[in-house]
Write a protein that holds these residues in place. Sequence first.
Motif, mmCIF file in Angstrom:
data_model
loop_
_atom_site.group_PDB
_atom_site.id
_atom_site.type_symbol
_atom_site.label_atom_id
_atom_site.label_comp_id
_atom_site.label_asym_id
_atom_site.label_seq_id
_atom_site.Cartn_x
_atom_site.Cartn_y
_atom_site.Cartn_z
ATOM 1 N N ALA A 211 -5.124 -2.368 -5.656
ATOM 2 C CA ALA A 211 -4.548 -3.641 -6.100
ATOM 3 C C ALA A 211 -4.142 -3.670 -7.579
ATOM 4 C CB ALA A 211 -5.511 -4.785 -5.792
ATOM 5 N N PRO A 212 -4.956 -3.162 -8.521
ATOM 6 C CA PRO A 212 -4.529 -3.216 -9.931
ATOM 7 C C PRO A 212 -3.194 -2.523 -10.183
ATOM 8 C CG PRO A 212 -6.858 -2.672 -9.790
ATOM 9 C CD PRO A 212 -6.322 -2.601 -8.396
ATOM 10 N N SER A 213 -2.956 -1.402 -9.507
ATOM 11 C CA SER A 213 -1.689 -0.692 -9.693
ATOM 12 C C SER A 213 -0.561 -1.379 -8.943
ATOM 13 C CB SER A 213 -1.822 0.760 -9.211
ATOM 14 O OG SER A 213 -2.684 1.495 -10.056
ATOM 15 N N LEU A 214 -0.837 -1.831 -7.724
ATOM 16 C CA LEU A 214 0.198 -2.484 -6.923
ATOM 17 C C LEU A 214 0.706 -3.739 -7.606
ATOM 18 C CD1 LEU A 214 1.830 -2.745 -4.264
ATOM 19 C CD2 LEU A 214 -0.125 -4.005 -3.327
ATOM 20 N N PHE A 215 -0.194 -4.646 -7.949
ATOM 21 C CA PHE A 215 0.206 -5.916 -8.562
ATOM 22 C C PHE A 215 0.473 -5.788 -10.057
ATOM 23 C CE2 PHE A 215 -2.178 -7.145 -4.752
ATOM 24 C CZ PHE A 215 -1.251 -7.980 -4.148
ATOM 25 N N GLY A 216 0.187 -4.605 -10.619
ATOM 26 C CA GLY A 216 0.486 -4.348 -12.030
ATOM 27 C C GLY A 216 1.798 -3.619 -12.231
ATOM 28 N N TYR A 217 2.622 -3.526 -11.179
ATOM 29 C CA TYR A 217 3.954 -2.901 -11.240
ATOM 30 C C TYR A 217 3.885 -1.414 -11.571
ATOM 31 C CZ TYR A 217 6.165 -7.451 -10.749
ATOM 32 O OH TYR A 217 6.573 -8.672 -10.265
ATOM 33 N N GLU A 218 2.817 -0.753 -11.153
ATOM 34 C CA GLU A 218 2.717 0.690 -11.301
ATOM 35 C C GLU A 218 3.093 1.362 -9.982
ATOM 36 O OE1 GLU A 218 -1.135 0.071 -14.268
ATOM 37 O OE2 GLU A 218 -1.358 1.081 -12.323
ATOM 38 N N ASP A 219 3.534 2.594 -10.048
ATOM 39 C CA ASP A 219 3.839 3.332 -8.832
ATOM 40 C C ASP A 219 2.551 3.606 -8.058
ATOM 41 O OD1 ASP A 219 6.549 3.409 -9.336
ATOM 42 O OD2 ASP A 219 6.504 5.378 -10.283
ATOM 43 N N VAL A 220 2.656 3.549 -6.734
ATOM 44 C CA VAL A 220 1.492 3.756 -5.876
ATOM 45 C C VAL A 220 1.858 4.718 -4.754
ATOM 46 C CG1 VAL A 220 -0.182 2.709 -4.307
ATOM 47 C CG2 VAL A 220 0.549 1.463 -6.355
ATOM 48 N N LEU A 221 1.140 5.815 -4.672
ATOM 49 C CA LEU A 221 1.238 6.733 -3.540
ATOM 50 C C LEU A 221 -0.080 6.649 -2.790
ATOM 51 C CD1 LEU A 221 2.533 8.888 -1.821
ATOM 52 C CD2 LEU A 221 1.886 10.605 -3.514
ATOM 53 N N PHE A 222 -0.073 5.972 -1.655
ATOM 54 C CA PHE A 222 -1.280 5.717 -0.874
ATOM 55 C C PHE A 222 -1.255 6.611 0.356
ATOM 56 C CE2 PHE A 222 -3.750 3.258 2.285
ATOM 57 C CZ PHE A 222 -4.943 3.105 1.590
#
Length: 678
Positions: A211-222
């Motif tokens: 969540a911190p990366s997703l809602f912080g406008y960071e790229d996310v590779l899940f």
Amino acid sequence: MSDGQDEHSNPSGSGAESDTSQDSSSDDEEEAQPTAKAYNTLLQQFVSHNRSNAAEGEPRRKRRKLDHGSLTQEDDNVAIHHDAEDDAYSEEDLEPEEIGEEDEPESEEGSVEADKAADEEVDDAFEQHFEHPDENELAMRLAAIQKGQWTTKKLDGIKGGRGVYQLPADNDTAPSRRKVKAVNDIRLKPRLVENANKVLGDFDGVEQAVAPSLFGYEDVLFGARTTKNAERMRHMACLHALNHIVKTRDRVLKNNTKLAAASEDTEAEYRDQGFTRPKILYLLETKQAVVRAINSITQLYTFEQQENKKRFLDMFSLPEDKFSDDRPDDFRELFEGNDENEFRIGVKLTRKTLKFYSTFYNSDIIFASALGLRRAIESSNEKKKDSDFLSSIEMVIMEQADATLMQNWDHAEFIFEHLNLQPKDAHGCDFSRVRSWYLDGHAPYFRQIVVLSAYLTPKINTLYNKHMRNYSGRLKFTPDYTSGLIENLSYGIKQTFSRFDSPSHLTDPDARFKYFNTAILPQITRLPRPPQGGPGVLVFIPSYLDFVRVRNALVDSDLSYASISEYTDATDIRKARSHFMSGRHTLLLYTGRAHHFHRYSLRGVKRVVFYGLPENPRFYDEIVGFVGKTVEQGHIGRVEASVRVCFSKWERLELERIAGSKRVGKMIGDKGDMFDFV
């Protein structure tokens, strides 16, 4: 060129699509271009436009034109092109009801400085990332990205997974991350909070890591997507996309109001837009997946009206009950309902209305498959191939990257290569409202990419390294593979992993084929024939190109064989399965994509040879399970049953998922080349 296919319902059409030429510009070439050149070119267009207006005696333009003709679409392949007067925001976006209480413009006594101070919340990721990034910090991070300098922090203590967070920096200072434990920890627009709490509420351990990366406008590779967490991950991604659209729209409308109220002498400047309206690109694999994403959006945002909803459901939705429960859950999730994988549709959101089939240039979200979007770009006039509607994409969500791999990854690469390019035409853009980092050519570093996949592969990792270069940082999350899949198998069958020498990944196919011919085939030839049936050897081949090579090599051999690939017609498949089960054929060649698209339950399998490791670890479990069923039915003893796996050091990711991370190092680097498991 990928050996994949375009569409599982029509595999024979893959060759021509794979050969389609792509845009020649690469990331390195884009970075090498002087940023001032792009800015000056666009600025000259804007200045010349203003001069022409002044020459005609027109007053200084304070806001954008709103009148435009409506476009209709006769099928689900939405139109791309629009009239030059089409604008990023239409009159319906400017209805008085559009501006909520929290968005009402200031009175005349208010100042621009006071308004700006009120908007700049220190913990608002939207403000920090898009509206008011620190210029000095941005310059340093962009320089670090171009040099490939990332500071890495491992996220520990996550049950069921492991994360690596990276921030572009030229020092080793560990980056800090804020904690997000629930919806209330996210700065959402007020109209989203109530529904978000009902749908999502508190986050579990894995969600708190993402969540911190997703809602912080960071790229996310899940890389840990499963059928169990798929719905909540979809809700989180859709909530973030909705919040971004609403914040962007409200900011533009507020600034429109200020410009309308400003006097002719006012020199206020509001840079709050991109070149075109579309901000979210949602890449999905089936039409039914689009229906699920839309359902998530409507659960999170209450619309009074949904235009063209019936038409959308007629074209995109089918009953999700065509497979029995004995099929694997991931197969049913992917192929239930409408599994067509060539599509694209634009969706526009206003405060009260959700509009399906809006033209791309008048849409907020574009839902598409990689194949469908590529064909939309390339089906236009050869001299006017149009991808300008992707020039201002600020968020890309790719929900099932592992399924895209089983189609044709070249299409996904094509789409990412065409994101955030400088537009060829103005499309009615008001350059005085365009954010400066668009004009400087820095949009790829502001764009957020969210990729969800059941597992990671070299191609997905290449996407991460090449395109996921967000100046705010990036997160890679994978499951915990400490034990691996092999410890959970209960068949009691001997499994032998054989490592062969492979000096280079480029020559790996040649080394693999040589090893199979010299070490595996002679053993199969010497197998004793049981009293009933044949040896029952199933050869699982992940790649279609390798499959063709092995099949051609068997033509002149004494072995009787059958084959099932993704291109085999139904009649030949029935014959192959029947003759293999009866023992008429010694070998059955079976491809990874055939299993992906059909998940056949093959009978008569007594021995399995994995020509290569499957990227999907569930395939390994299911293929070994064929032998397990034969043993359980009493057709062969556990001693006679066997599994042989051929692997090289270039299959580390696949091996880790199956054998476990605590063993993979030894299996790749140890002097021995044979490893047995039961």
